[in-house]
Design a protein around this motif. Sequence first.
Motif, mmCIF file in Angstrom:
data_model
loop_
_atom_site.group_PDB
_atom_site.id
_atom_site.type_symbol
_atom_site.label_atom_id
_atom_site.label_comp_id
_atom_site.label_asym_id
_atom_site.label_seq_id
_atom_site.Cartn_x
_atom_site.Cartn_y
_atom_site.Cartn_z
ATOM 1 N N VAL A 1 69.316 -84.089 10.992
ATOM 2 C CA VAL A 1 69.425 -83.433 9.683
ATOM 3 C C VAL A 1 68.348 -83.867 8.686
ATOM 4 C CG1 VAL A 1 70.961 -83.105 7.690
ATOM 5 C CG2 VAL A 1 71.889 -82.972 10.007
ATOM 6 N N GLY B 1 72.788 -77.827 18.402
ATOM 7 C CA GLY B 1 72.334 -78.027 19.775
ATOM 8 C C GLY B 1 72.057 -79.484 20.110
ATOM 9 N N ILE C 1 61.471 -89.614 16.983
ATOM 10 C CA ILE C 1 61.547 -88.919 18.275
ATOM 11 C C ILE C 1 60.782 -87.604 18.204
ATOM 12 C CG2 ILE C 1 63.110 -87.874 19.983
ATOM 13 C CD1 ILE C 1 63.395 -90.961 19.666
ATOM 14 N N SER D 1 59.614 -84.472 20.797
ATOM 15 C CA SER D 1 59.744 -83.945 22.164
ATOM 16 C C SER D 1 58.508 -83.167 22.594
ATOM 17 C CB SER D 1 60.962 -83.023 22.240
ATOM 18 O OG SER D 1 60.726 -81.853 21.477
HETATM 19 P P1 NDP Z 1 70.892 -76.354 15.356
HETATM 20 O O1 NDP Z 1 70.735 -75.353 14.279
HETATM 21 O O2 NDP Z 1 71.572 -75.974 16.615
HETATM 22 O O3 NDP Z 1 71.627 -77.637 14.781
HETATM 23 C C1 NDP Z 1 71.382 -78.147 13.492
HETATM 24 C C2 NDP Z 1 72.695 -78.575 12.880
HETATM 25 O O4 NDP Z 1 72.412 -79.268 11.678
HETATM 26 C C3 NDP Z 1 73.573 -77.400 12.474
HETATM 27 O O5 NDP Z 1 74.342 -76.907 13.530
HETATM 28 C C4 NDP Z 1 74.431 -78.070 11.422
HETATM 29 O O6 NDP Z 1 75.419 -78.863 12.090
HETATM 30 C C5 NDP Z 1 73.461 -79.040 10.743
HETATM 31 N N1 NDP Z 1 72.897 -78.471 9.517
HETATM 32 C C6 NDP Z 1 72.297 -77.262 9.368
HETATM 33 N N2 NDP Z 1 71.898 -77.085 8.111
HETATM 34 C C7 NDP Z 1 72.235 -78.208 7.432
HETATM 35 C C8 NDP Z 1 72.093 -78.629 6.082
HETATM 36 N N3 NDP Z 1 71.504 -77.865 5.173
HETATM 37 N N4 NDP Z 1 72.558 -79.851 5.751
HETATM 38 C C9 NDP Z 1 73.154 -80.651 6.667
HETATM 39 N N5 NDP Z 1 73.334 -80.294 7.963
HETATM 40 C C10 NDP Z 1 72.871 -79.086 8.335
HETATM 41 O O7 NDP Z 1 69.414 -76.904 15.683
HETATM 42 P P2 NDP Z 1 68.924 -77.797 16.913
HETATM 43 O O8 NDP Z 1 70.039 -78.651 17.355
HETATM 44 O O9 NDP Z 1 68.180 -76.946 17.858
HETATM 45 O O10 NDP Z 1 67.845 -78.717 16.170
HETATM 46 C C11 NDP Z 1 68.286 -79.685 15.228
HETATM 47 C C12 NDP Z 1 67.100 -80.267 14.493
HETATM 48 O O11 NDP Z 1 66.305 -81.033 15.399
HETATM 49 C C13 NDP Z 1 66.176 -79.221 13.884
HETATM 50 O O12 NDP Z 1 65.699 -79.671 12.650
HETATM 51 C C14 NDP Z 1 65.045 -79.129 14.891
HETATM 52 O O13 NDP Z 1 63.860 -78.682 14.307
HETATM 53 C C15 NDP Z 1 64.967 -80.564 15.349
HETATM 54 N N6 NDP Z 1 64.373 -80.737 16.667
HETATM 55 C C16 NDP Z 1 63.380 -81.647 16.783
HETATM 56 C C17 NDP Z 1 62.801 -81.900 17.981
HETATM 57 C C18 NDP Z 1 61.781 -82.969 18.077
HETATM 58 O O14 NDP Z 1 60.974 -82.954 19.001
HETATM 59 N N7 NDP Z 1 61.798 -83.941 17.189
HETATM 60 C C19 NDP Z 1 63.155 -81.126 19.176
HETATM 61 C C20 NDP Z 1 64.305 -80.244 18.984
HETATM 62 C C21 NDP Z 1 64.863 -80.059 17.745
HETATM 63 P P3 NDP Z 1 76.940 -78.917 11.585
HETATM 64 O O15 NDP Z 1 77.348 -77.492 11.396
HETATM 65 O O16 NDP Z 1 77.655 -79.633 12.661
HETATM 66 O O17 NDP Z 1 76.903 -79.671 10.283
#
Ligand code: NDP
Length: 329
Positions: free
Chosen positions: A225, A163, A271, A273
């Motif tokens: 990540v 996302g 960052i 949110s």
């Molecule tokens: P998603 O699950 O949609 O995206 C995370 C992506 O990370 C996955 O689609 C995959 O991408 C990759 N991923 C998943 N597992 C692993 C792994 N073990 N090793 C490497 N890459 C991996 O989550 P969101 O986009 O909703 O959130 C992403 C992150 O951001 C989360 O950790 C969430 O908690 C954090 N977050 C933080 C916020 C803040 O305020 N700081 C606010 C919103 C989210 P791919 O398949 O392309 O490799």
Amino acid sequence: MSETFKAILVSRDAEKKQSVAVTDLTEADLMEGDITVAVEATTVNYKDGLAITGKAPVIRRWPLVPGVDFAGTVTSSSHADWRKGDKVILNGWGVGETHFGAYAGRARVKGDWLVPLPDGMSPHDAMAVGTAGYTAMLCVIALERHGIVPDRGPVVVTGAAGGVGSVAVSILSSLGYHVIASTGRNAESPYLIELGAAEVISRDELAQPAKPLAKERWAGGVDAVGSHTLANVLSMTSYGGAVAACGLAGGMDLPASVAPFILRGVSLLGIDSVMAPKAVRMEAWRRIGTDLDHQKLASLSTTIGFDDIIGAAHDIVEGKIRGRVVVDM
Ligand code: NDP
């Protein structure tokens, strides 16, 4: 009799074993607040997945309605800024963690937590962006403030097919950056190129323990990540660059050295949110309105119904969700 609405309720028993149920609530069951909102759209973020599956201690009040963000219409207000009929967005402030959240027909919250739905955006559009997309925008703004403009060189986005990643790729490419998208799902390369990635690299390239410094590959990055991935991104950032760190999908640790900071002047931009002040939120949502292509937003989101939320929560923690999931209530 008060009107009932469906809600997801996460509970814990005496042995602290978590359970999730769909139940009927009334407005009398909601927590305190000066605004009640009819929830029209919500979404499933990674954090919601952690809350529903219990894989991390996101929920800190039991029982709880999860769901960290929603868009909808104010049905009653005793707050000076909001009136019945106003269209609003909420994300963060502990909603879905310590305060009843989005996965219910109605939500009662503090008016200070709300931002207006931007002009030209529907509740569905706002949730296609959601907390993940708004966080991606916060990352982009942080990079810009650090002087990481397109002329400085490529930017990397990790967790690109998720996302935060999908929205970051879309926004950065619309702004003219050369975007390098890192994904563990090679099959999603065409999708990422469609969103505007100039190059797609394998997640594996960044998954090994990082050297203190490696060949300079990008001027900056958006990292969703953490762990070895963020350490590698930092070690490959060119002189004076910056990386916005917002996520931990690969781990909460950071096995890095200080070399990128003290030998290349690289900056790590944190960052958050959840507790971001209102002015910062307003700016991020305004920029989302201007800088996120509506067609790309449509192509990076899929729509599900209320009954699909629990399944999607499991899928997102298993890394199976592409882009953003919108829940039409
Ligand atoms: P998603 O699950 O949609 O995206 C995370 C992506 O990370 C996955 O689609 C995959 O991408 C990759 N991923 C998943 N597992 C692993 C792994 N073990 N090793 C490497 N890459 C991996 O989550 P969101 O986009 O909703 O959130 C992403 C992150 O951001 C989360 O950790 C969430 O908690 C954090 N977050 C933080 C916020 C803040 O305020 N700081 C606010 C919103 C989210 P791919 O398949 O392309 O490799």
